[in-house]
Scaffold this active site. Structure first.
Site, PDB file in Angstrom:
ATOM      1  N   ARG A 251     -39.690 -74.074  17.352  1.00 37.10           N
ATOM      2  CA  ARG A 251     -38.505 -73.466  17.969  1.00 37.10           C
ATOM      3  C   ARG A 251     -37.291 -74.221  17.441  1.00 37.10           C
ATOM      4  NH1 ARG A 251     -41.143 -69.733  18.951  1.00 37.10           N
ATOM      5  NH2 ARG A 251     -41.697 -68.825  20.963  1.00 37.10           N
ATOM      6  N   GLU A 280     -30.590 -68.371  17.853  1.00 37.40           N
ATOM      7  CA  GLU A 280     -30.896 -67.148  17.095  1.00 37.40           C
ATOM      8  C   GLU A 280     -30.222 -65.938  17.727  1.00 37.40           C
ATOM      9  OE1 GLU A 280     -35.143 -66.914  16.869  1.00 37.40           O
ATOM     10  OE2 GLU A 280     -35.288 -68.863  15.903  1.00 37.40           O
ATOM     11  N   HIS A 298     -37.292 -65.967  11.711  1.00 31.53           N
ATOM     12  CA  HIS A 298     -38.276 -66.127  12.801  1.00 31.53           C
ATOM     13  C   HIS A 298     -39.415 -65.110  12.613  1.00 31.53           C
ATOM     14  CE1 HIS A 298     -38.795 -67.524  17.238  1.00 31.53           C
ATOM     15  NE2 HIS A 298     -39.969 -67.241  16.688  1.00 31.53           N
TER      16      HIS A 298
END
Ligand code: GLV
Length: 334
Positions: A251, A280, A298
């Protein structure tokens, strides 16, 4: 008319109502296979708060016993409070930082995750990013396609992967797959984890700064928790050193992103391969301009194969729950 209303109410009683929290593309794919079994109520994109959304869609909150979430929106205490009958949260993600697990435990809400479904895909991405940064594959692509189309080519050397010391931060399912792959490339594996793992012979470092100081590259694949937020801070990056490479497939917030940008700009670390970012979809613009940085949206879990397998796994967990059987991939410690 009265009859058809009655019929709708009957059907609603028979088909479980499930709150879908997340991007509709998964639910569209899922429903294409399991449309008859579940009625998904998806507030994605609605400007209304959840309680008003449910009222507008004629959904009685107490009819919802399960939530399926894709990680884009958090499943907070406030969301759970609106759903007094929820007994199950199904996550389609490996990371569970978007779910208030403490509240779930307090209310005895079961949680299912994805088990090892994505481990190989995520590990492949981690190794891919590392090789890309070290061998300058994306930089080379830009060099050939955007800069020096006609030659002569003078492209700077990359560095060899074999023999490098790679520190894995988080030796869970994904970390172990990364280790397995990198061993095959001739790398030396070291690791940091919550606890030392007795079943591996790789050297364990309880201190991430020490791990970084002994590693040529760090691959970050641990869970994001209060304890691991900004685990990779300035001290760790300085210990990793000017040639050191960071790969993040966990993450974004595991790394202090501002500090990482500064370290990259000032040559305090050698490069980075990043599939995840702190805010993000925002990506610091400085990263885009750097040739020693490889960026990915991602995407490490997304393969056609994993989407298919995920859909089946979600259905199996829902089916187990609604038939009062044990979940297929329960989240441990929940
Ligand atoms: O990032 C994706 C996941 O946690 O599954």
């Amino acid at each position: 008319m009265a009859d058809s209303n009655h019929q709708i109410q009957q059907t609603q009683k028979l088909i479980p109502q499930i709150l879908a929290i997340g991007h509709p593309s998964f639910f569209k794919f899922f429903s294409s296979q399991y449309i008859k079994n579940y009625n998904f109520i998806n507030p994605w994109g609605s400007p209304l708060p959840l309680d008003q959304f449910l009222t507008t869609h004629n959904t009685e909150p107490s009819a919802i016993r399960a939530i399926v979430c894709t990680g884009i929106h958090p499943v907070t205490t406030d969301v759970l409070r609106l759903l007094p009958s929820v007994e199950l949260v199904v996550s389609t993600t490996a990371g569970l930082d978007h779910i208030d697990l403490i509240e779930c435990r307090r209310r005895s809400i079961q949680v299912s995750g994805v088990g090892g479904l994505y481990s190989e895909d995520v590990a492949d991405m981690g190794v891919g990013l590392l090789i890309d940064v070290m061998r300058k594959i994306s930089a080379g692509d830009r060099y050939v396609t955007e800069r020096v189309k006609s030659g002569p080519w003078h492209f700077s050397f990359g560095s060899k992967l074999g023999g490098k010391r790679v520190g894995i931060v988080g030796l869970g399912r994904i970390g172990l797959e990364v280790a397995k792959r990198l061993e095959a490339f001739g790398c030396i594996i070291l690791y940091h984890s919550k606890k030392e793992k007795q079943f591996v012979s790789y050297p364990f470092y309880s201190n991430v700064v020490e791990l970084a100081a002994k590693s040529n590259a760090l691959v970050i694949c641990c869970a994001l928790t209060e304890q691991t937020l900004h685990l990779i801070n300035k001290e760790v990056m300085l210990a990793l050193g000017k040639e050191g490479i960071l790969v993040n497939i966990g993450r974004g917030a595991l790394i202090d992103e501002n500090e990482m940008v500064r370290c990259l700009m000032e040559g305090e670390i050698g490069g980075a391969g990043l599939d995840v970012f702190e805010n993000e979809p925002h990506v610091p613009k400085e990263l885009v301009a750097l040739d020693n940085v490889v960026l990915s949206p991602h995407a490490s879990v997304f393969t056609s194969e994993s989407e298919m397998a995920l859909s089946d796994l979600v259905a199996e967990n829902l089916e187990a729950f609604f038939s009062n059987k044990p979940l297929i991939t329960p989240v441990r410690d929940n």
